[in-house]
Design a protein around this motif. Structure first.
Motif, PDB file in Angstrom:
ATOM      1  N   ARG A 258       0.880  -1.135   0.126  1.00 27.25           N
ATOM      2  CA  ARG A 258       0.051   0.010   0.178  1.00 27.25           C
ATOM      3  C   ARG A 258       0.814   1.236   0.077  1.00 27.25           C
ATOM      4  NH1 ARG A 258      -4.468   0.686   4.405  1.00 27.25           N
ATOM      5  NH2 ARG A 258      -5.384   2.043   2.920  1.00 27.25           N
ATOM      6  N   CYS A 259       1.617   1.433   0.836  1.00 32.47           N
ATOM      7  CA  CYS A 259       2.516   2.570   0.998  1.00 32.47           C
ATOM      8  C   CYS A 259       3.980   2.567   0.199  1.00 32.47           C
ATOM      9  CB  CYS A 259       2.791   3.253   2.395  1.00 32.47           C
ATOM     10  SG  CYS A 259       4.210   2.046   3.277  1.00 32.47           S
ATOM     11  N   GLU A 260       4.701   3.369   0.283  1.00 28.14           N
ATOM     12  CA  GLU A 260       5.858   3.208  -0.689  1.00 28.14           C
ATOM     13  C   GLU A 260       7.096   2.650   0.134  1.00 28.14           C
ATOM     14  OE1 GLU A 260       6.540   7.235  -2.280  1.00 28.14           O
ATOM     15  OE2 GLU A 260       4.789   7.119  -3.429  1.00 28.14           O
ATOM     16  N   HIS A 261       6.803   2.311   1.588  1.00 28.17           N
ATOM     17  CA  HIS A 261       8.078   1.836   2.187  1.00 28.17           C
ATOM     18  C   HIS A 261       8.740   0.429   1.571  1.00 28.17           C
ATOM     19  CE1 HIS A 261      10.377   0.976   5.742  1.00 28.17           C
ATOM     20  NE2 HIS A 261       9.886  -0.165   5.560  1.00 28.17           N
ATOM     21  N   VAL A 262       9.991   0.654   1.405  1.00 34.08           N
ATOM     22  CA  VAL A 262      10.778  -0.241   0.684  1.00 34.08           C
ATOM     23  C   VAL A 262      12.087  -0.443   1.594  1.00 34.08           C
ATOM     24  CG1 VAL A 262      12.315  -0.896  -0.899  1.00 34.08           C
ATOM     25  CG2 VAL A 262      10.186   0.015  -1.490  1.00 34.08           C
ATOM     26  N   GLU A 263      12.481  -1.569   1.960  1.00 36.89           N
ATOM     27  CA  GLU A 263      13.508  -1.951   2.894  1.00 36.89           C
ATOM     28  C   GLU A 263      14.562  -2.992   2.344  1.00 36.89           C
ATOM     29  OE1 GLU A 263      14.236  -3.185   7.586  1.00 36.89           O
ATOM     30  OE2 GLU A 263      12.220  -3.539   6.561  1.00 36.89           O
ATOM     31  N   VAL A 264      15.810  -2.695   2.269  1.00 39.28           N
ATOM     32  CA  VAL A 264      16.805  -3.611   1.840  1.00 39.28           C
ATOM     33  C   VAL A 264      17.471  -4.334   3.016  1.00 39.28           C
ATOM     34  CG1 VAL A 264      18.885  -4.043   0.246  1.00 39.28           C
ATOM     35  CG2 VAL A 264      17.108  -2.417  -0.412  1.00 39.28           C
ATOM     36  N   LYS A 265      17.316  -5.671   2.908  1.00 39.15           N
ATOM     37  CA  LYS A 265      17.794  -6.490   3.950  1.00 39.15           C
ATOM     38  C   LYS A 265      18.957  -7.446   3.472  1.00 39.15           C
ATOM     39  CE  LYS A 265      13.347  -6.776   6.615  1.00 39.15           C
ATOM     40  NZ  LYS A 265      12.536  -7.777   7.170  1.00 39.15           N
ATOM     41  N   ALA A 266      19.936  -7.284   4.369  1.00 39.71           N
ATOM     42  CA  ALA A 266      21.236  -8.199   3.641  1.00 39.71           C
ATOM     43  C   ALA A 266      21.087  -9.780   4.099  1.00 39.71           C
ATOM     44  CB  ALA A 266      22.508  -7.626   4.417  1.00 39.71           C
ATOM     45  N   ILE A 267      21.387 -10.590   3.289  1.00 41.08           N
ATOM     46  CA  ILE A 267      21.187 -11.969   3.627  1.00 41.08           C
ATOM     47  C   ILE A 267      22.598 -12.308   4.421  1.00 41.08           C
ATOM     48  CG2 ILE A 267      21.183 -14.336   2.622  1.00 41.08           C
ATOM     49  CD1 ILE A 267      19.551 -13.105   0.273  1.00 41.08           C
ATOM     50  N   SER A 268      22.296 -12.861   5.788  1.00 42.80           N
ATOM     51  CA  SER A 268      23.190 -13.189   6.649  1.00 42.80           C
ATOM     52  C   SER A 268      23.562 -14.675   6.677  1.00 42.80           C
ATOM     53  CB  SER A 268      23.041 -12.390   7.852  1.00 42.80           C
ATOM     54  OG  SER A 268      21.939 -12.900   8.495  1.00 42.80           O
ATOM     55  N   ASP A 269      22.782 -15.389   6.222  1.00 39.44           N
ATOM     56  CA  ASP A 269      22.930 -17.037   6.446  1.00 39.44           C
ATOM     57  C   ASP A 269      22.566 -17.617   4.879  1.00 39.44           C
ATOM     58  OD1 ASP A 269      23.253 -19.453   7.531  1.00 39.44           O
ATOM     59  OD2 ASP A 269      21.397 -19.508   8.282  1.00 39.44           O
ATOM     60  N   PRO A 270      23.809 -18.226   4.459  1.00 45.03           N
ATOM     61  CA  PRO A 270      25.177 -17.774   4.797  1.00 45.03           C
ATOM     62  C   PRO A 270      25.728 -16.545   4.197  1.00 45.03           C
ATOM     63  CG  PRO A 270      25.218 -19.207   2.923  1.00 45.03           C
ATOM     64  CD  PRO A 270      23.659 -19.121   3.332  1.00 45.03           C
ATOM     65  N   VAL A 271      26.838 -16.103   4.842  1.00 44.24           N
ATOM     66  CA  VAL A 271      27.241 -14.636   4.258  1.00 44.24           C
ATOM     67  C   VAL A 271      27.801 -14.658   2.965  1.00 44.24           C
ATOM     68  CG1 VAL A 271      28.896 -12.753   4.993  1.00 44.24           C
ATOM     69  CG2 VAL A 271      27.434 -13.910   6.869  1.00 44.24           C
ATOM     70  N   SER A 272      28.717 -15.850   2.642  1.00 42.84           N
ATOM     71  CA  SER A 272      29.294 -15.959   1.530  1.00 42.84           C
ATOM     72  C   SER A 272      28.663 -17.181   0.717  1.00 42.84           C
ATOM     73  CB  SER A 272      30.746 -16.170   1.762  1.00 42.84           C
ATOM     74  OG  SER A 272      30.941 -17.341   2.725  1.00 42.84           O
ATOM     75  N   ALA A 273      29.031 -17.197  -0.631  1.00 42.55           N
ATOM     76  CA  ALA A 273      28.607 -18.344  -1.335  1.00 42.55           C
ATOM     77  C   ALA A 273      29.360 -19.292  -1.632  1.00 42.55           C
ATOM     78  CB  ALA A 273      28.360 -17.590  -3.072  1.00 42.55           C
ATOM     79  N   ASP A 274      28.980 -20.604  -1.865  1.00 43.21           N
ATOM     80  CA  ASP A 274      30.146 -21.757  -2.278  1.00 43.21           C
ATOM     81  C   ASP A 274      30.723 -21.430  -3.525  1.00 43.21           C
ATOM     82  OD1 ASP A 274      30.224 -24.173  -3.681  1.00 43.21           O
ATOM     83  OD2 ASP A 274      29.849 -25.020  -1.621  1.00 43.21           O
ATOM     84  N   PRO A 275      31.888 -21.782  -3.595  1.00 41.48           N
ATOM     85  CA  PRO A 275      32.823 -21.683  -4.494  1.00 41.48           C
ATOM     86  C   PRO A 275      32.335 -22.271  -5.888  1.00 41.48           C
ATOM     87  CG  PRO A 275      34.257 -22.194  -2.892  1.00 41.48           C
ATOM     88  CD  PRO A 275      32.639 -22.495  -2.205  1.00 41.48           C
TER      89      PRO A 275
END
Length: 283
Positions: A258-275
């Motif tokens: 409804r409103c214009e609220h947008v939030e960007v959330k960092a993904i913390s689990d897992p912090v890094s990607a598998d090679p």
């Protein structure tokens, strides 16, 4: 108007003729303390059939929206609910039969639509044969008679459809009838994809209901409107070896309906990607 997040004691009209209220109702009634009103007396096959005798116009969401709107119209409620499924190959290998279920809640009090989704392996397939032993083996592999079957003479597009096959005697009788009808003596066999006739699909619909429940219970931190959910995943999660960005999601973008609220959330689990997901380490 009740608080945006409150569906307690509200009646939500659900339009279905294939028994979906059996799995959708208990999930939403327990989670939202609402009442699911089963709206019947309208042939939802008018919006398209899995047997292809009536084509579905538009997208999967379009079909769910038409059903939910019809539920509101017929019930006189402000809240309408409908489900729509689709079937095809999986999007990774293209080899596995796949089912995507969409559940749509229209809330005319708030002017919003909330979508629940689930996808999984589908009990769907086709066989064309002139041998009863082939049909018998296909039926066993596909969980018959709990999973019902549909037969046609000649080929998979023949309009002479034998539905509601739910026991072995009727399956054999329909097979023999189709052979008589077919110039080539061949019979087309396929899974019945209507919800009440396909327990595998029914379980996926229940999961879509649980997904919808989670989204409705997630409210905007600014205006408290339900349906506050992830609308985008931004790539760039660093590789755990070389730390270069990968195609895996780094952030999730949450947006209000409804409103214009947008939030960007960092993904913390897992912090890094598998090679193995890194274009530099695993080109």
């Amino acid at each position: 108007m009740p608080p945006a997040s409150d569906y307690s004691d509200q009646t939500i009209a659900l339009l279905t003729r294939h028994g979906k209220e059996q799995v959708i109702g208990p999930v939403l009634e327990a989670g939202l303390c609402c009442v699911i009103e089963h709206v019947s007396g309208f042939d939802t096959d008018q919006f398209g059939t899995f047997t292809r005798d009536i084509a579905r116009p538009g997208t999967q969401l379009d079909a769910a929206r038409r059903k939910a709107r019809k539920a509101i119209e017929l019930s006189g409620r402000a809240l309408g609910l409908a489900s729509e499924g689709s079937f095809g190959p999986d999007r990774v290998t293209g080899l596995v039969p796949w089912n995507i279920e969409l559940l749509l809640l229209i809330d005319d009090r708030l002017g919003i639509e909330v979508i629940g989704l689930a996808e999984d392996f589908a009990c769907s397939g086709q066989l064309r044969t002139g041998e009863w032993t082939d049909v018998h083996a296909y039926a066993q592999r596909n969980g018959f008679p709990q999973h019902r079957l549909i037969l046609r003479p000649q080929d998979q597009d023949d309009p002479r459809i034998h539905k509601d096959i739910a026991d072995w005697d009727r399956l054999k009788a329909c097979f023999e009838a189709c052979q008589v009808q077919a110039d080539n003596r061949l019979v087309s066999v396929e899974n019945d994809l209507r919800a009440f006739a396909n327990p595998t699909r029914m379980r996926t619909i229940e999961r879509a209901a649980r997904d919808l429940l989670a989204r409705v219970q997630s409210c905007c931190p600014v205006c408290e409107t339900p349906g506050y959910w992830i609308t985008q995943r931004q790539p760039g999660r660093p590789c755990s070896w070389c730390r270069m960005p990968t195609a895996m999601a780094k952030n999730e973008v949450w947006s209000c309906l409804r409103c214009e609220h947008v939030e960007v959330k960092a993904i913390s689990d897992p912090v890094s990607a598998d090679p193995g997901q890194c274009a530099h380490c695993n080109p």
